[in-house]
Design a protein around this motif. Structure first.
Motif, PDB file in Angstrom:
ATOM      1  N   GLU A  59       0.826  -1.203   0.000  1.00  0.00           N
ATOM      2  CA  GLU A  59       0.000   0.000   0.000  1.00  0.00           C
ATOM      3  C   GLU A  59       0.863   1.257   0.000  1.00  0.00           C
ATOM      4  O   GLU A  59       0.580   2.216  -0.718  1.00  0.00           O
ATOM      5  CB  GLU A  59      -0.936   0.007   1.215  1.00  0.00           C
ATOM      6  N   LEU A  60       1.932   1.243   0.807  1.00  0.00           N
ATOM      7  CA  LEU A  60       2.833   2.392   0.859  1.00  0.00           C
ATOM      8  C   LEU A  60       3.483   2.641  -0.502  1.00  0.00           C
ATOM      9  O   LEU A  60       3.557   3.777  -0.976  1.00  0.00           O
ATOM     10  CB  LEU A  60       3.899   2.191   1.932  1.00  0.00           C
ATOM     11  N   VAL A  61       3.981   1.579  -1.124  1.00  0.00           N
ATOM     12  CA  VAL A  61       4.639   1.713  -2.424  1.00  0.00           C
ATOM     13  C   VAL A  61       3.653   2.207  -3.476  1.00  0.00           C
ATOM     14  O   VAL A  61       3.951   3.129  -4.239  1.00  0.00           O
ATOM     15  CB  VAL A  61       5.294   0.384  -2.857  1.00  0.00           C
ATOM     16  N   LEU A  62       2.471   1.603  -3.526  1.00  0.00           N
ATOM     17  CA  LEU A  62       1.492   2.012  -4.540  1.00  0.00           C
ATOM     18  C   LEU A  62       1.001   3.439  -4.309  1.00  0.00           C
ATOM     19  O   LEU A  62       0.835   4.201  -5.274  1.00  0.00           O
ATOM     20  CB  LEU A  62       0.334   1.028  -4.588  1.00  0.00           C
ATOM     21  N   ASP A  63       0.783   3.825  -3.061  1.00  0.00           N
ATOM     22  CA  ASP A  63       0.406   5.216  -2.788  1.00  0.00           C
ATOM     23  C   ASP A  63       1.487   6.161  -3.299  1.00  0.00           C
ATOM     24  O   ASP A  63       1.197   7.177  -3.926  1.00  0.00           O
ATOM     25  CB  ASP A  63       0.194   5.448  -1.291  1.00  0.00           C
ATOM     26  N   PHE A  64       2.746   5.845  -3.030  1.00  0.00           N
ATOM     27  CA  PHE A  64       3.861   6.669  -3.493  1.00  0.00           C
ATOM     28  C   PHE A  64       3.889   6.747  -5.019  1.00  0.00           C
ATOM     29  O   PHE A  64       3.998   7.834  -5.595  1.00  0.00           O
ATOM     30  CB  PHE A  64       5.187   6.110  -2.959  1.00  0.00           C
ATOM     31  N   VAL A  65       3.785   5.608  -5.669  1.00  0.00           N
ATOM     32  CA  VAL A  65       3.887   5.579  -7.133  1.00  0.00           C
ATOM     33  C   VAL A  65       2.737   6.345  -7.787  1.00  0.00           C
ATOM     34  O   VAL A  65       2.950   7.119  -8.722  1.00  0.00           O
ATOM     35  CB  VAL A  65       3.963   4.118  -7.636  1.00  0.00           C
ATOM     36  N   PHE A  66       1.511   6.150  -7.298  1.00  0.00           N
ATOM     37  CA  PHE A  66       0.363   6.845  -7.894  1.00  0.00           C
ATOM     38  C   PHE A  66       0.315   8.323  -7.502  1.00  0.00           C
ATOM     39  O   PHE A  66       0.070   9.187  -8.339  1.00  0.00           O
ATOM     40  CB  PHE A  66      -0.947   6.162  -7.505  1.00  0.00           C
ATOM     41  N   ASP A 118       0.053   6.157 -13.720  1.00  0.00           N
ATOM     42  CA  ASP A 118      -1.356   5.833 -13.938  1.00  0.00           C
ATOM     43  C   ASP A 118      -1.643   4.345 -13.829  1.00  0.00           C
ATOM     44  O   ASP A 118      -2.761   3.939 -13.555  1.00  0.00           O
ATOM     45  CB  ASP A 118      -1.795   6.285 -15.345  1.00  0.00           C
ATOM     46  N   ARG A 119      -0.632   3.498 -14.086  1.00  0.00           N
ATOM     47  CA  ARG A 119      -0.844   2.051 -14.149  1.00  0.00           C
ATOM     48  C   ARG A 119       0.403   1.334 -13.630  1.00  0.00           C
ATOM     49  O   ARG A 119       1.520   1.670 -14.017  1.00  0.00           O
ATOM     50  CB  ARG A 119      -1.124   1.644 -15.597  1.00  0.00           C
TER      51      ARG A 119
END
Length: 160
Positions: free
Chosen positions: A139-146, A152-153
């Motif tokens: 979740e932390l990584v995806l929040d950072f990336v988005f 976007d993907r």
């Protein structure tokens, strides 16, 4: 190989429990904080611990062949840090709160200019499978990336 597209796993109710430092991640990589885990950029000093995680029989059967020595992992880390500075890649060490050594790694790679699309990979010591540490770190990584990088993907690939 099977192609899987992944969406953010973030649960809005837990956003107040997590935060990350917003910086120009290419120059000053962020440290991502969760209730039980801290993600920070991989460091050459992590090589021995990460070699132990990546080289274990339980973990290595699910990932591409890792470097066979700690020196090889250190070379990968040096490469990853150069790629981050160029804005093409970032790799995070997964460190449980209160610990010093990493127990896993997440990496995200740009698939196109501008990081609009990316793929990710990860490995976590089998001793922590099923504990929720993976989900928290993901979740932390995806929040950072988005939210910070502007991706976007995010895609993942798995072997059958």
């Amino acid at each position: 190989m099977t192609h899987i597209e992944l969406a953010s796993l973030a649960d809005d109710s837990s956003l107040d429990e997590r935060h990350h430092e917003v910086t120009d991640w290419r120059c000053d990589p962020p440290v991502l904080h969760g209730p039980r885990v801290v993600l920070r950029e991989v460091e050459v000093s992590d090589a021995k611990a990460l070699r132990g995680v990546l080289g274990s029989a339980e973990v290595s059967r699910f990932i591409s062949a890792p470097p066979s020595t700690s020196d090889g992992v250190a070379q990968f880390i040096t490469w990853a840090r150069r790629q981050r500075a160029a804005g093409r890649y970032i790799a995070f060490a997964v460190v449980p709160r209160g610990a010093d050594s990493p127990v896993g790694i997440f990496h995200v790679r740009a698939l196109e200019t501008g990081f609009r699309a990316a793929d990710w990979g990860f490995a976590l010591t089998s001793e922590l499978w099923g504990t929720g540490i993976f989900r928290e770190a993901a979740e932390l990584v995806l929040d950072f990336v988005f939210d910070v990088v502007g991706t976007d993907r995010v895609e993942g690939r798995v072997a059958r």
